[in-house]
Write an enzyme that holds these catalytic residues in place. Structure first.
Site, PDB file in Angstrom:
ATOM      1  CG  HIS A 124     -50.274   5.751 -12.253  1.00  0.00           C
ATOM      2  ND1 HIS A 124     -50.416   6.359 -11.028  1.00  0.00           N
ATOM      3  CD2 HIS A 124     -49.522   4.650 -12.019  1.00  0.00           C
ATOM      4  CE1 HIS A 124     -49.771   5.652 -10.101  1.00  0.00           C
ATOM      5  NE2 HIS A 124     -49.217   4.625 -10.676  1.00  0.00           N
ATOM      6  CB  CYS A 157     -62.962  -0.373 -32.169  1.00  0.00           C
ATOM      7  SG  CYS A 157     -61.734   0.143 -33.383  1.00  0.00           S
TER       8      CYS A 157
END
Ligand code: NAD
Length: 260
Positions: A124, A157
């Site tokens: 995960h 970003c």
């Protein structure tokens, strides 16, 4: 803790040389990270249906909600330290018993306890890292946390990219990582002992791994506080805490010569 069950687990571990440990949130509760399903766990406080991959991708509002939760949960992972359960698995590896850990956890504690990265298969993902979905630039989650704490609601970003930053965890509704899933199934089938520690075994497809191992002839042992749906297929079930049971097994193994 049932001492005869622990003694039996020692015997099984002692006779095994290719152990795969399959860990869930229960191996880290004693490090201070709550699991999802015990009373007081994460799902008592948040609705899992809200924090899906689809909601994260769909809108800025979905990402804001996600990062509100992430801002409060990451410090819990950041301050957690590996506990005797994590350390005992490292001991099994050093004794040449453990092939790998397949973990559903995202907390990086197996690696921090000393297991080499290639011995940890993360089904995960990992909450200590993040990545831009446009240019794939990697970010430390720690750096994202600084932005969140400085008031950024939805991290993006660096310019000129501006892409969506996503933690490197597998969200609800997101596809499982193909390479890790294939490798986990292969190693499960090749194990001689499949040792479940601290998992409710209700999250699929991860919970197929014990069944793959059993199907291929491995011994199945389950160490968990609560019952699991796979207890009936197990060769041994130990009711106890991960730290106490695993530390007892590792201590006893270290105290006697290995049988291989
Ligand atoms: P879960 O919450 O469904 O089940 C945890 C199980 O561990 C329960 O059956 C509980 O009885 C048992 N348990 C709790 N404390 C224990 C202890 N000290 N010793 C032994 N057993 C103990 O967890 P899961 O099976 O891992 O699945 C839930 C999902 O939650 C996973 O997909 C995982 O990604 C995620 N998760 C991860 C973390 C983490 O990284 N530490 C924490 C919470 C949830």
């Amino acid at each position: 803790m049932n001492s005869s069950a622990v003694e039996r687990l020692c015997e099984i571990v002692s006779a095994s040389s290719r152990i795969v440990a399959f860990t869930g949130a229960g191996v880290s509760t004693e490090s201070g990270i709550p699991d999802f399903r015990s009373p007081g766990g994460v799902w008592d406080r948040f609705d899992p249906n809200e924090f899906t991959f689809q909601n994260f991708m769909k809108s800025e509002a979905g990402r804001r909600r996600y990062w509100e939760l992430g801002r409060s949960t990451f410090p819990v992972i950041r301050r957690a330290e590996p506990n005797p359960g994590h350390h005992a698995l490292v001991t099994l590896w050093r004794l040449g018993k453990l092939d790998c850990v397949i973990t559903q956890n995202i907390d990086n504690l197996h690696q921090r306890a000393g297991l080499p990265g290639e011995r940890v298969i993360e089904l995960h993902g990992n909450a200590t890292r993040a990545r831009c979905l446009s240019c794939e630039r990697p970010y430390e989650r720690e750096r994202i946390q600084e932005w969140l704490e400085a008031g950024v609601a939805v991290p993006a970003c660096d310019p000129p990219c501006g892409g969506i930053i996503k933690p490197r965890t597998v969200m609800f509704g997101e596809a499982m990582p193909r390479v890790e899933m294939d490798e986990a199934e292969r190693r499960s089938r090749a194990s001689d002992l499949f040792l479940v520690v601290g998992s409710s075994l209700v999250v699929y497809p991860a919970a197929y791994m014990p069944l793959h191992a059993k199907d291929a002839g491995a011994t199945l042992a389950i160490v968990n506080l609560a019952e699991t749906p796979h207890d009936g297929q197990a060769d041994l079930v130990v009711r106890g805490t991960a730290a106490a049971v695993l530390a007892a097994v590792a201590d006893r193994l270290q105290a006697r010569p290995a049988s291989r």
